[in-house]
Design a protein around this motif. Structure first.
Motif, short mmCIF file in Angstrom:
data_model
loop_
_atom_site.label_atom_id
_atom_site.label_comp_id
_atom_site.label_asym_id
_atom_site.label_seq_id
_atom_site.Cartn_x
_atom_site.Cartn_y
_atom_site.Cartn_z
N LYS A 1 0.49 -1.29 0.73
CA LYS A 1 0.09 0.21 0.07
C LYS A 1 0.62 1.53 0.21
CE LYS A 1 -3.47 2.40 1.98
NZ LYS A 1 -4.40 2.44 3.63
N HIS B 1 0.82 3.68 -3.41
CA HIS B 1 0.16 4.14 -3.73
C HIS B 1 0.59 5.91 -4.08
CE1 HIS B 1 -3.78 1.92 -4.19
NE2 HIS B 1 -3.20 0.54 -3.13
N ALA C 1 2.32 6.66 -7.60
CA ALA C 1 1.87 6.95 -8.85
C ALA C 1 1.22 7.75 -10.16
CB ALA C 1 -0.12 6.12 -8.20
N PHE D 1 -1.27 3.61 -11.25
CA PHE D 1 -0.81 2.72 -10.41
C PHE D 1 -2.10 1.74 -10.51
CE2 PHE D 1 -2.19 -0.43 -6.17
CZ PHE D 1 -0.33 0.19 -5.90
N ARG D 2 -3.31 1.39 -11.39
CA ARG D 2 -3.90 0.50 -12.04
C ARG D 2 -2.66 -0.16 -12.91
NH1 ARG D 2 -9.27 -0.95 -10.68
NH2 ARG D 2 -10.08 0.83 -9.06
N TYR E 1 -3.92 -1.75 5.38
CA TYR E 1 -5.35 -1.51 4.37
C TYR E 1 -6.54 -1.72 5.86
CZ TYR E 1 -3.06 -2.96 0.34
OH TYR E 1 -2.22 -2.83 -0.75
N GLU F 1 -11.55 -0.49 2.22
CA GLU F 1 -10.47 -0.16 1.43
C GLU F 1 -10.56 -1.74 0.28
OE1 GLU F 1 -6.74 2.03 1.51
OE2 GLU F 1 -7.69 1.22 3.84
N SER G 1 -9.91 -0.54 -3.70
CA SER G 1 -8.47 -1.00 -3.37
C SER G 1 -8.25 -1.36 -4.76
CB SER G 1 -7.31 -0.89 -3.03
OG SER G 1 -7.45 -0.27 -1.62
N GLU H 1 -5.96 -3.56 -5.90
CA GLU H 1 -4.97 -5.10 -6.00
C GLU H 1 -5.50 -6.09 -5.24
OE1 GLU H 1 -3.82 -1.76 -2.67
OE2 GLU H 1 -4.26 -1.94 -4.61
#
Length: 471
Positions: free
Chosen positions: A125, A128, A131, A137-138, A161, A165, A169, A171
């Motif tokens: 995390k 992040h 990014a 980030f994706r 997290y 989330e 999020s 992930e």
């Protein structure tokens, strides 16, 4: 199972239905201090070999030096494995200088050189904020997940997290397994709970499971909630004395072996003494017995027992004393079940059920503990006696709010009775499952020979309102 890898904890493997999925992406989430890094290192050292090494990558959450320093305090940490089967690498500098593209390239290079079977990224995390532009980030996640999926390695992404989330999020969408570690606060108590939110390709034990952290890593206690089992099992078809003279006088042929008995009554009435009668009888027959107590420590029990010619220091008797102040009920139940199995105990005294109830996180969990304990004891042929303290000295109207009396095979009520300033003790057998007993309220006394019934006499002067309580 060749498609699973051990988590490093046999009980946790039971929760996971056989272990962590191999060649998968696993997200381990939780707040700081919940044991995520300990879990990750426990998994790594349990599986890594020079032929199938582990790659542990730190980012910008904790310095690599700190992870190593605290890791060396753990019993499973093997310094000789570092640099041979476990490789540590700090991605913090790469992340700061070259961002997520640099991390992606560095991970690819390390995989080609080290050829790991396991990869840990701690903290995932924490990457992040690097990014930059929206959607970066994706894109990084897509490329990383694609690279890891193409390479035969199991990846564990560790992060701080929160529960909400999971829905937000990205992930979590690509993860094959999601394991949450959390602290649970109830009044003055704090406990730890593990929950599996997702596990592709296999079943797992639902709900929350208690765990504790120590130098040995995570010790997990799978939720003890035995389902109803209609399969036949052998019951010893014999009736045995309770060992309590006053109670045996009210029973026709004793209790069934392997049955459970609830002794309910107010403070000082003689519940623990009756329990000592119960286990001392087994010891006198050469059988193993256990006292699981939260009321009196071994020295206090020995002092009481010695007044009647008994001793809790017998080789056939084990005393499992735990303070109710910081009691982990899950751990307590598993320790008791393990002691029953290793000793082959024929009888167990649980003193007291009220303390166990107070330590349970909630009423439903307590019911699960109690049902599972009674169920397993019955299947093993172990007779269980439980004491339960009632707040009312006179005129008891009900026994408990948690259906303990419904689950028990036998229920015995102890009460005080006042007669013109003189207080006496009374005993009533309310219930005996699959057996007969003498009904009525009988007075008993505590003598040098233990608990004895007073010769039967009229009970017309038994106080108003002191009838049979609601079971």
């Amino acid at each position: 199972m060749n498609d699973r890898t051990t988590s490093g904890s046999d009980p946790l493997d039971v929760v996971l239905g056989g272990g962590l999925p191999r060649n998968a992406i696993i997200v381990v989430m939780g707040a700081p201090g919940d044991g995520k890094t300990i879990f990750a290192q426990q998994w790594v050292f349990a599986n890594a070999t020079p032929e199938r090494p582990a790659l542990y990558l730190s980012t910008v959450s904790e310095p690599l030096e700190k992870i190593l320093r605290y890791g060396q305090m753990l019993s499973f940490f093997d310094p000789a494995a570092v640099g041979r089967s476990v490789w540590y690498e700090d991605l913090g500098g790469t992340l700061r200088d070259h961002g997520l593209p640099g991390v992606l390239k560095r991970v690819r290079d390390l995989i080609l050189v080290k050829q790991p079977a396991m990869i840990v990224i701690d903290s995932f995390k924490a990457m992040h904020p690097y990014a930059g532009r929206s959607g970066a980030f994706r894109a990084f996640l897509h490329d990383l997940a694609g690279m890891l999926s193409a390479y035969p390695a199991t990846s564990m992404w560790v992060g701080e997290y929160l529960e909400d989330e999971i829905q937000r999020s990205p992930e979590f969408a690509v993860a094959d397994a999601i394991i949450a570690l959390k602290s649970v606060h109830a009044a003055e108590r704090t406990s730890r709970a593990l929950q599996v939110h997702k596990l592709r390709g296999g079943g797992f034990l639902a709900g929350t499971h208690s765990y504790r952290l120590s130098e040995d890593g995570l010790t997990v206690y799978p939720r003890l909630a035995d389902p109803a089992d209609a399969r036949d099992y052998d019951l010893r078809g014999e009736r045995v004395p309770s060992g309590i003279h006053a109670l045996d006088d009210m029973l026709e042929n004793g209790y069934w072996s392997g049955s459970s008995t609830l002794l309910a009554g107010p403070t000082g009435i003689g519940k623990t003494l009756m329990g000592l009668h119960f286990v001392s009888y087994a010891v006198g027959q050469g059988d193993a017995a256990i006292i699981a107590t939260m009321q009196e420590d071994p020295s206090q029990l020995e002092r009481t027992a010695s007044q009647f010619g008994w001793s809790v220091k017998s080789d056939h008797l084990k005393v499992m004393y735990r303070s109710p102040v910081d009691l982990n009920v899950d751990q307590w139940v598993y320790e008791l079940l393990d002691m029953i199995e290793t000793t082959g105990a024929s009888r167990v005294l649980l003193d007291s059920l009220a303390d166990l109830q107070a330590a349970a996180p909630d009423e439903m969990r307590f019911r699960e503990y109690l049902y599972s304990l009674l169920h397993r004891s019955s299947r093993q042929g172990t007779s269980l006696m439980m004491t339960y303290e009632l707040p009312e000295l006179f005129g008891v109207s009900k026994l408990s709010d948690v259906a303990a009396s419904h689950m028990a095979d036998n229920v015995v009520l102890l009460q005080y009775r006042g007669l013109t300033g003189l207080m006496s003790r009374t005993l009533t057998v309310l219930k005996t499952r699959a057996a007969n007993h003498r009904s009525g309220v009988r007075e008993f006394q505590i003598t040098d020979d233990g608990i004895m019934l007073v010769p039967a006499q009229s009970m017309n002067d038994f106080g108003a309102g002191q009838g049979t309580p609601q079971v």
